[in-house]
Design an enzyme around this catalytic site. Structure first.
Site, short mmCIF file in Angstrom:
data_model
loop_
_atom_site.label_atom_id
_atom_site.label_comp_id
_atom_site.label_asym_id
_atom_site.label_seq_id
_atom_site.Cartn_x
_atom_site.Cartn_y
_atom_site.Cartn_z
CG HIS A 163 -35.17 17.64 53.45
ND1 HIS A 163 -36.34 17.47 53.04
CD2 HIS A 163 -35.15 18.13 54.91
CE1 HIS A 163 -37.15 17.85 54.21
NE2 HIS A 163 -36.41 18.12 55.05
NE ARG A 169 -39.51 17.17 43.11
CZ ARG A 169 -39.59 18.48 43.13
NH1 ARG A 169 -40.65 18.94 44.00
NH2 ARG A 169 -38.58 19.12 42.99
NE ARG A 175 -40.54 12.76 38.63
CZ ARG A 175 -39.69 13.31 39.46
NH1 ARG A 175 -38.41 13.81 39.09
NH2 ARG A 175 -39.64 13.24 40.83
CD GLU A 203 -34.52 11.75 35.67
OE1 GLU A 203 -34.62 11.99 36.71
OE2 GLU A 203 -35.30 11.08 35.03
CG ASN A 263 -31.88 18.32 41.55
OD1 ASN A 263 -31.55 19.20 41.20
ND2 ASN A 263 -33.10 18.10 42.13
CG ASP A 264 -31.31 11.95 39.65
OD1 ASP A 264 -30.61 11.79 40.62
OD2 ASP A 264 -32.50 11.43 39.49
NE ARG A 322 -30.08 14.91 44.88
CZ ARG A 322 -31.06 14.44 44.06
NH1 ARG A 322 -31.04 13.79 42.93
NH2 ARG A 322 -32.09 13.99 44.41
CB CYS A 360 -38.12 19.99 36.16
SG CYS A 360 -37.60 18.57 35.81
#
Length: 579
Positions: free
Chosen positions: A191, A298, A334, A433, A456-457, A467, A504
């Protein structure tokens, strides 16, 4: 003597200021007998009054930066401090047992916390336990004279030093004063890292020692370009970094000249540089940066910023607003990605051992189809106002994609029967992902209109490493040859079927990753709006013919994440980096 602290470069820039430690003090205490009961009750009352004053300042700041709905949590905290039943019980305990206010406060609030935590059939009341804990901590801090750090009160230039940063921490900060973040924990997808890039504040995360090595008021230079900080720098070091800051400001000025330019490589290949957004309010930064598309909207934030499921019309208006603002440029939206670390108080989900591997995203949508159908209807209706593309998250199998497409088709046919206008050709894509999807990309590519790789995933699932877990953060390896093979497989599969391959995740804006992705032929790069012009500038200096060969070497010769990074840095001549 100066001290250097190394970490992860999470947000570009140079910050120079004194340290502000956003670290909670030790609030431990001993139980004591007291003689002056009235004085003790008065001391408690003053601590509560001071706590209310703190919360009012924080609430006002949160309302200003996040909006009234997000600030309401602090109204709840102030209500707890005004609860006559709780206050009377604490006062009575001080009188009857002649104990210090700290002990009485803790005993009574612990009882309330236990009661709330036990309300397993009422999620809302269960969550009030955390509110009571927060309030108790604040009152204790005033009783002990060890005040909690309050980022809302920062009124001079500082480098924020923290173990980690929460959304509420950053929401309270005045970005006119915060010159940088330096944290113990975190990676490029934490974050604090994502927020620092959004706010254009230099950041170094994952240092592992910031809170131990830096004291309040220490002079700090933060280098978010190269991933380190210098504590108590010499005059000469400060001068060097000031010069680097001036040079970086000049680079940013040059990047701004590319706002209306196309994203083209040195050898003339066109790529699409897009932006990730969370709400319609983010669209101004997207257009200001000259994004060629919205590569990821998102939509879960529409659900998280509400106390109930958003209606079809509420969603329609949000999607329409973004589509119109982009003036015909693609907007990839999404569908709801709830679950994992994203929860809705009004939509209870089962308790799970591994929520990131469990009931989330498309799995919820296909199971609770009323929610899914409402969202799809809103998206289909909004397609009349721009080029909206719909993307399904967490697709693991062809059966899931086909099921989602079937629901979409059913809702589209219903709207057509109702005479509702919408675009003729709405593209349907999927997030890649899950490693299984990347491996099976050749078959998915026959049925989807586009791929968007969510790194990220994909990274955490590929290496079975959360993560957000500091103990396995070393496994978050975006340049690992195994991951690069998966990404290349997706790009190749898409192109074989004449489809688009996008990305993305945070990797799309990574200075080391971009030339490799260009060498693979990745079509679209979606990132924080603040990274767009830097990436467009870097692309101009990359010859994709050369980097196709580097990609082959990285995948077929390199064995580790570090070897790939060294290979890229060797080939990145000064003219190919972010001048």
């Amino acid at each position: 003597m100066s001290k250097r602290i190394s970490g992860i470069a999470a947000s570009d820039g140079i910050g120079i200021a004194k340290a502000y430690r956003l670290v909670n003090p030790d609030l431990s205490f001993d139980k004591k007998s007291i003689t002056d009961v009235n004085a003790e009750i008065q001391r408690l009352g003053q601590a509560m009054s001071d706590s209310k004053a703190d919360l009012q300042v924080i609430r006002d700041k949160a309302a200003e930066t996040l909006g009234e709905s997000e600030a309401e949590v602090f109204d709840a905290h102030m209500a707890i401090l005004a609860d006559p039943e709780m206050i009377s019980q604490i006062d009575e305990l001080i009188k009857s047992q002649k104990i210090n206010a700290e002990e009485a406060l803790t005993e009574i609030t612990d009882q309330f916390i236990t009661i709330f935590e036990g309300m397993t059939d009422n999620k809302y009341m269960q969550e009030r336990a955390a509110d009571v804990k927060d309030v108790t901590k604040r009152v204790l801090s005033h009783l002990l004279g060890k005040l909690l750090p309050n980022p809302a009160l920062i009124n001079e230039p500082v480098i924020v030093i923290a173990h980690d940063l929460t959304p509420s921490d950053t929401a309270q900060m005045d970005t006119n004063y915060v010159q940088g973040f330096l944290t113990d924990l975190g990676g490029r997808t934490s974050h604090s890292a994502i927020m620092s890039r959004t706010l254009e504040i230099p950041a170094v995360v994952g240092s592992e020692q910031a809170t131990q090595a830096v004291k309040n008021g220490d002079s700090v230079v933060l280098n978010g370009l190269d991933g380190f900080a210098v504590v108590s720098p010499s005059a000469n070091e400060v001068k060097q970094f000031q010069e680097q800051a001036v040079q970086y400001a000049a680079e940013k000025a040059e990047w701004r000249k590319l706002r209306d330019a196309e994203s083209i490589s040195k050898d003339g290949k066109h790529f699409e540089v897009a932006a990730n957004i969370g709400t319609p309010d983010d669209i101004k930064a997207v257009t200001d940066a000259g994004a060629e598309a919205v590569g990821l909207f998102r939509t879960e934030f529409l659900y998280m910023n509400s106390d109930k499921l958003p209606s079809e019309d509420e969603q329609f208006n949000a999607y329409k607003q973004v589509a119109e603002a982009m003036k015909g440029k693609p907007v990839v939206i999404r569908t709801m990605d709830i679950g994992g670390d994203k929860h809705l108080s009004y939509l209870p989900l089962p308790e799970e051992m591994n929520p990131f591997l469990g009931y989330r995203a498309i799995r919820i949508s296909l199971d609770r189809q009323a929610i899914f159908r409402t969202q799809l209807r809103a998206l289909i209706r909004a397609s009349k106002y721009g080029e909206i593309r719909i993307m399904f998250p967490m697709i693991a199998t062809l059966v899931e994609f086909r099921a989602a497409k079937k629901v979409f088709t059913e809702e589209k046919n219903k709207l057509a029967a109702e005479g509702v206008p919408f675009a003729d050709d709405i593209k349907l894509g999927m997030m890649v992902e899950i490693p299984a999807s990347a491996v099976f990309a050749d078959q998915f590519a026959k049925e989807v209109d586009f791929f968007s790789i969510g790194t990220n995933d994909l990274i955490q699932y590929t290496f079975a490493a959360d993560r957000g877990n500091e103990h396995v953060s070393y496994l978050y390896q975006p340049y690992n040859p195994a991951l690069l093979r998966l990404i290349k497989n997706v790009v190749t599969a898409a192109h074989r079927e004449g489809k688009i391959a996008a990305m993305c995740g945070e990797m799309a804006g990574d200075k080391i990753a971009v030339p490799l992705l260009m060498g693979m032929g990745l079509d679209e790069y979606s990132m924080s709006a603040t990274s767009i012009l830097r990436v467009r500038s870097q692309m101009k200096k990359i010859d994709t013919t050369d980097w196709t060969k580097v990609v082959d070497e990285a995948i077929n010769t390199c064995q580790t994440h570090e070897e790939v990074k060294e290979l890229v840095e060797k080939h990145l001549q000064p003219s190919q980096t972010i001048e």
